[in-house]
Write a protein that holds these residues in place. Structure first.
Motif, PDB file in Angstrom:
ATOM      1  N   SER A  38      20.378 -15.764  48.290  1.00 49.59           N
ATOM      2  CA  SER A  38      20.870 -17.017  48.836  1.00 49.59           C
ATOM      3  C   SER A  38      21.394 -17.847  47.684  1.00 49.59           C
ATOM      4  O   SER A  38      20.626 -18.295  46.833  1.00 49.59           O
ATOM      5  CB  SER A  38      19.726 -17.754  49.557  1.00 49.59           C
ATOM      6  N   ARG A  39      22.696 -18.046  47.619  1.00 47.76           N
ATOM      7  CA  ARG A  39      23.293 -18.747  46.490  1.00 47.76           C
ATOM      8  C   ARG A  39      23.996 -20.010  46.973  1.00 47.76           C
ATOM      9  O   ARG A  39      24.503 -20.068  48.094  1.00 47.76           O
ATOM     10  CB  ARG A  39      24.310 -17.851  45.772  1.00 47.76           C
ATOM     11  N   GLY A  40      24.052 -21.006  46.116  1.00 47.59           N
ATOM     12  CA  GLY A  40      24.725 -22.241  46.479  1.00 47.59           C
ATOM     13  C   GLY A  40      24.486 -23.305  45.432  1.00 47.59           C
ATOM     14  O   GLY A  40      23.968 -23.024  44.343  1.00 47.59           O
ATOM     15  N   THR A  41      24.864 -24.535  45.761  1.00 50.17           N
ATOM     16  CA  THR A  41      24.705 -25.640  44.828  1.00 50.17           C
ATOM     17  C   THR A  41      24.051 -26.834  45.508  1.00 50.17           C
ATOM     18  O   THR A  41      24.145 -27.007  46.732  1.00 50.17           O
ATOM     19  CB  THR A  41      26.058 -26.091  44.246  1.00 50.17           C
ATOM     20  N   VAL A  42      23.398 -27.646  44.688  1.00 50.16           N
ATOM     21  CA  VAL A  42      22.808 -28.907  45.133  1.00 50.16           C
ATOM     22  C   VAL A  42      23.244 -29.965  44.121  1.00 50.16           C
ATOM     23  O   VAL A  42      23.328 -29.685  42.923  1.00 50.16           O
ATOM     24  CB  VAL A  42      21.266 -28.831  45.187  1.00 50.16           C
ATOM     25  N   LEU A  43      23.502 -31.169  44.606  1.00 55.27           N
ATOM     26  CA  LEU A  43      23.913 -32.240  43.709  1.00 55.27           C
ATOM     27  C   LEU A  43      22.715 -32.833  42.979  1.00 55.27           C
ATOM     28  O   LEU A  43      21.750 -33.267  43.609  1.00 55.27           O
ATOM     29  CB  LEU A  43      24.622 -33.349  44.492  1.00 55.27           C
ATOM     30  N   ASN A  44      22.782 -32.823  41.659  1.00 62.33           N
ATOM     31  CA  ASN A  44      21.817 -33.567  40.855  1.00 62.33           C
ATOM     32  C   ASN A  44      22.332 -35.005  40.811  1.00 62.33           C
ATOM     33  O   ASN A  44      23.140 -35.366  39.967  1.00 62.33           O
ATOM     34  CB  ASN A  44      21.722 -32.982  39.445  1.00 62.33           C
ATOM     35  N   PHE A  45      21.866 -35.832  41.764  1.00 62.43           N
ATOM     36  CA  PHE A  45      22.391 -37.187  41.889  1.00 62.43           C
ATOM     37  C   PHE A  45      21.954 -38.089  40.739  1.00 62.43           C
ATOM     38  O   PHE A  45      22.525 -39.158  40.524  1.00 62.43           O
ATOM     39  CB  PHE A  45      21.961 -37.809  43.227  1.00 62.43           C
ATOM     40  N   LYS A  46      20.951 -37.646  39.976  1.00 59.77           N
ATOM     41  CA  LYS A  46      20.492 -38.447  38.846  1.00 59.77           C
ATOM     42  C   LYS A  46      21.415 -38.310  37.638  1.00 59.77           C
ATOM     43  O   LYS A  46      21.364 -39.126  36.718  1.00 59.77           O
ATOM     44  CB  LYS A  46      19.061 -38.058  38.477  1.00 59.77           C
ATOM     45  N   ALA A  47      22.266 -37.284  37.650  1.00 65.00           N
ATOM     46  CA  ALA A  47      23.224 -37.079  36.562  1.00 65.00           C
ATOM     47  C   ALA A  47      24.632 -36.818  37.105  1.00 65.00           C
ATOM     48  O   ALA A  47      25.538 -36.575  36.327  1.00 65.00           O
ATOM     49  CB  ALA A  47      22.783 -35.920  35.678  1.00 65.00           C
ATOM     50  N   ASN A  48      24.776 -36.847  38.445  1.00 61.01           N
ATOM     51  CA  ASN A  48      26.041 -36.519  39.112  1.00 61.01           C
ATOM     52  C   ASN A  48      26.604 -35.203  38.581  1.00 61.01           C
ATOM     53  O   ASN A  48      27.742 -35.110  38.137  1.00 61.01           O
ATOM     54  CB  ASN A  48      27.077 -37.634  38.934  1.00 61.01           C
ATOM     55  N   ARG A  49      25.766 -34.164  38.678  1.00 53.59           N
ATOM     56  CA  ARG A  49      26.128 -32.844  38.163  1.00 53.59           C
ATOM     57  C   ARG A  49      25.673 -31.779  39.161  1.00 53.59           C
ATOM     58  O   ARG A  49      24.641 -31.919  39.812  1.00 53.59           O
ATOM     59  CB  ARG A  49      25.477 -32.612  36.787  1.00 53.59           C
ATOM     60  N   TYR A  53      21.693 -22.559  42.533  1.00 54.18           N
ATOM     61  CA  TYR A  53      20.457 -21.841  42.855  1.00 54.18           C
ATOM     62  C   TYR A  53      20.823 -20.442  43.326  1.00 54.18           C
ATOM     63  O   TYR A  53      21.925 -20.209  43.828  1.00 54.18           O
ATOM     64  CB  TYR A  53      19.626 -22.578  43.906  1.00 54.18           C
ATOM     65  N   GLU A  54      19.877 -19.509  43.151  1.00 49.51           N
ATOM     66  CA  GLU A  54      20.110 -18.118  43.524  1.00 49.51           C
ATOM     67  C   GLU A  54      19.152 -17.627  44.599  1.00 49.51           C
ATOM     68  O   GLU A  54      19.167 -16.456  44.954  1.00 49.51           O
ATOM     69  CB  GLU A  54      19.992 -17.222  42.288  1.00 49.51           C
ATOM     70  N   SER A  55      18.302 -18.516  45.123  1.00 52.99           N
ATOM     71  CA  SER A  55      17.360 -18.144  46.177  1.00 52.99           C
ATOM     72  C   SER A  55      16.956 -19.408  46.918  1.00 52.99           C
ATOM     73  O   SER A  55      17.115 -20.530  46.409  1.00 52.99           O
ATOM     74  CB  SER A  55      16.121 -17.461  45.590  1.00 52.99           C
ATOM     75  N   SER A  56      16.426 -19.229  48.123  1.00 49.12           N
ATOM     76  CA  SER A  56      15.965 -20.385  48.885  1.00 49.12           C
ATOM     77  C   SER A  56      14.798 -21.064  48.165  1.00 49.12           C
ATOM     78  O   SER A  56      14.637 -22.286  48.255  1.00 49.12           O
ATOM     79  CB  SER A  56      15.543 -19.960  50.291  1.00 49.12           C
ATOM     80  N   LEU A  57      13.998 -20.279  47.436  1.00 45.09           N
ATOM     81  CA  LEU A  57      12.884 -20.850  46.690  1.00 45.09           C
ATOM     82  C   LEU A  57      13.389 -21.751  45.561  1.00 45.09           C
ATOM     83  O   LEU A  57      12.839 -22.830  45.308  1.00 45.09           O
ATOM     84  CB  LEU A  57      12.008 -19.725  46.132  1.00 45.09           C
ATOM     85  N   GLU A  58      14.456 -21.334  44.902  1.00 47.67           N
ATOM     86  CA  GLU A  58      15.045 -22.177  43.861  1.00 47.67           C
ATOM     87  C   GLU A  58      15.646 -23.443  44.464  1.00 47.67           C
ATOM     88  O   GLU A  58      15.544 -24.528  43.890  1.00 47.67           O
ATOM     89  CB  GLU A  58      16.114 -21.398  43.094  1.00 47.67           C
ATOM     90  N   ARG A  59      16.287 -23.302  45.620  1.00 48.09           N
ATOM     91  CA  ARG A  59      16.871 -24.473  46.290  1.00 48.09           C
ATOM     92  C   ARG A  59      15.786 -25.495  46.626  1.00 48.09           C
ATOM     93  O   ARG A  59      15.948 -26.706  46.386  1.00 48.09           O
ATOM     94  CB  ARG A  59      17.607 -24.037  47.554  1.00 48.09           C
ATOM     95  N   LYS A  60      14.679 -25.030  47.160  1.00 47.21           N
ATOM     96  CA  LYS A  60      13.578 -25.936  47.499  1.00 47.21           C
ATOM     97  C   LYS A  60      13.017 -26.607  46.243  1.00 47.21           C
ATOM     98  O   LYS A  60      12.661 -27.797  46.268  1.00 47.21           O
ATOM     99  CB  LYS A  60      12.472 -25.156  48.221  1.00 47.21           C
ATOM    100  N   THR A  61      12.949 -25.843  45.152  1.00 48.81           N
ATOM    101  CA  THR A  61      12.447 -26.400  43.898  1.00 48.81           C
ATOM    102  C   THR A  61      13.343 -27.530  43.398  1.00 48.81           C
ATOM    103  O   THR A  61      12.860 -28.550  42.899  1.00 48.81           O
ATOM    104  CB  THR A  61      12.350 -25.294  42.825  1.00 48.81           C
ATOM    105  N   ILE A  62      14.647 -27.361  43.534  1.00 47.05           N
ATOM    106  CA  ILE A  62      15.585 -28.407  43.124  1.00 47.05           C
ATOM    107  C   ILE A  62      15.333 -29.680  43.922  1.00 47.05           C
ATOM    108  O   ILE A  62      15.198 -30.775  43.361  1.00 47.05           O
ATOM    109  CB  ILE A  62      17.040 -27.953  43.313  1.00 47.05           C
TER     110      ILE A  62
END
Length: 239
Positions: A38-49, A53-62
């Motif tokens: 499961s790959r994708g991106t999430v916005l780091n709104f604290k740095a606008n960057r 992520y490469e897995s749903s577990l990584e996405r949840k961690t973000i």
């Protein structure tokens, strides 16, 4: 017929300005094709960057990491480190994330399923004991056991609310909280405003900013109890 658009004056309660996020600083990017991942991106709104992520577990961690008040920044796929294994062979390891706490502490994070915890923990202990991570103060492992469903649900909602600016709404809630002592239901706060559904999102932003905290573990909703956090209270660093 009256031109409704031209005759009606309306100002949105949130900021409509938008700055495109900067690209990920990852030392490597996910492969274009990877069966079962499961790959994708999430916005780091604290740095606008952007964060990959490469897995749903990584996405949840973000989501859970970014919405903690004591986390000030987060990077994906920090530089590869080199360590020596039990047989004396040189190995390489890339952490999934690097998290910076408000205290200044930097934590290199490995995210793996719990069935791999024993093996990964051995690697992390070797890396730490050999001083292989020069850009972090410590290392840690996160598994699905550290991410209960209610916490992930809250984090996703917090992330959505914190990605938007609605200072006027937030200040309305702050004014109401000024004379509140002890625990209070989120619904009771919202009922004292005219914000409607926006009230819950305003409360969420104050939770994400560390101005409020949930009294008990559970989902953020109108029935949940919150309490004010002292401006001088020290935030704790979790694992």
């Amino acid at each position: 017929m009256t031109d409704i658009l031209s005759s009606t004056s309306w100002t949105p309660p949130y900021s409509t300005s938008w700055t495109p996020p900067s690209a990920s600083t990852a030392s490597r990017l996910p492969p274009v094709r990877s069966r079962g991942s499961s790959r994708g991106t999430v916005l780091n709104f604290k740095a606008n960057r952007t964060l990959w992520y490469e897995s749903s577990l990584e996405r949840k961690t973000i989501y859970v990491s970014l919405t903690r008040p004591d986390v000030v920044n987060m990077w994906d796929q920090p530089p590869q480190v080199t360590y020596v294994d039990a047989e004396g062979n040189t190995r390489h390891h890339t952490f999934d994330f690097l998290v910076q706490m408000a205290s200044g502490t930097r934590i290199a994070v490995a995210v793996k399923p719990s069935e791999r915890a024993e093996h990964v923990t051995d690697i992390l202990e070797r890396i730490a004991s050999q001083g292989a991570v020069t850009y972090a103060d410590r290392v840690t492992l996160i598994t699905e056991r550290d991410l209960p469903k209610w916490r992930v649900w809250n984090a996703q909602f917090l992330h959505s609310a914190m990605c938007e600016r609605a200072d006027a709404d937030d200040n309305v809630v702050r004014e109401i909280l000024a004379d509140v002592i002890g625990d209070v239901k989120i619904g009771d706060i919202i009922n004292r405003t005219d914000l409607g559904g926006r009230g819950l999102r305003a409360v969420a932003r104050l939770l994400g900013a560390g101005e409020l905290r949930l009294t008990l573990p559970g989902r953020i909703n109108r029935r949940a109890l919150v309490t004010k956090v002292s401006l001088h209270a020290e935030t704790r660093e979790a694992r």
